[in-house]
Design a protein around this motif. Structure first.
Motif, PDB file in Angstrom:
ATOM      1  N   GLU A 109       0.582  -1.261   0.117  1.00  8.10           N
ATOM      2  CA  GLU A 109      -0.130   0.032   0.126  1.00  8.10           C
ATOM      3  C   GLU A 109       0.981   1.329   0.049  1.00  8.10           C
ATOM      4  O   GLU A 109       0.553   2.101  -0.637  1.00  8.10           O
ATOM      5  CB  GLU A 109      -1.018   0.023   1.135  1.00  8.10           C
TER       6      GLU A 109
ATOM      7  N   LYS B 164      -9.000   4.040  -3.131  1.00  3.42           N
ATOM      8  CA  LYS B 164      -8.452   4.062  -2.107  1.00  3.42           C
ATOM      9  C   LYS B 164      -8.133   5.682  -1.784  1.00  3.42           C
ATOM     10  O   LYS B 164      -7.583   5.962  -0.537  1.00  3.42           O
ATOM     11  CB  LYS B 164      -7.340   3.268  -1.847  1.00  3.42           C
TER      12      LYS B 164
ATOM     13  N   ARG C 211      -4.101   7.555   1.343  1.00  2.00           N
ATOM     14  CA  ARG C 211      -4.583   6.177   0.620  1.00  2.00           C
ATOM     15  C   ARG C 211      -5.222   5.653   1.987  1.00  2.00           C
ATOM     16  O   ARG C 211      -4.568   5.508   3.104  1.00  2.00           O
ATOM     17  CB  ARG C 211      -3.356   5.406   0.086  1.00  2.00           C
TER      18      ARG C 211
END
Length: 115
Positions: free
Chosen positions: A7, A93, A111
């Protein structure tokens, strides 16, 4: 590679795209804050600079950027809206602080990740 690292990597790729987009639109962009220690987050929370103790800055999945137009720092939501919309278009996201409800944070880009 852990889920968080993946991520963080995807977040930084999108940040690079955002900076390239903003620069092409005529903005000068400089870095603000990416990572924040829990102690710093607590200070921001207690002084009202943040509304949460669960900031994505703690996970290196949020960044505050500085936007300059004609040499002047700009935090005006409407002037930066195109950049914020571009950010949110890169991934479902991604959230821009200019669209936060109640606490608008124009230079903030994050995010959202599952903790």
């Amino acid at each position: 590679m852990s889920g968080l690292v993946a991520e963080q990597a995807a977040f930084l790729i999108d940040v690079s795209r955002l900076i390239q987009f903003a620069t092409a639109e005529g903005w000068v962009v400089t870095g603000g804050e990416l990572w924040r220690s829990p102690e710093q987050q607590e200070i921001y929370f207690k002084t009202g600079r943040s509304k949460t103790m669960n900031s994505n800055h703690l996970r290196r999945c949020a960044i505050d950027l500085n936007f300059f137009w004609n040499g002047k720092l700009v935090w005006d939501k409407e002037l930066i809206r195109t950049v914020g919309e571009y950010w949110e278009s890169l991934s479902p996201k991604n959230r821009w602080g200019g669209n936060f409800k109640g606490f608008v944070d124009v230079p903030h880009f994050e995010r959202v990740i599952d903790s």
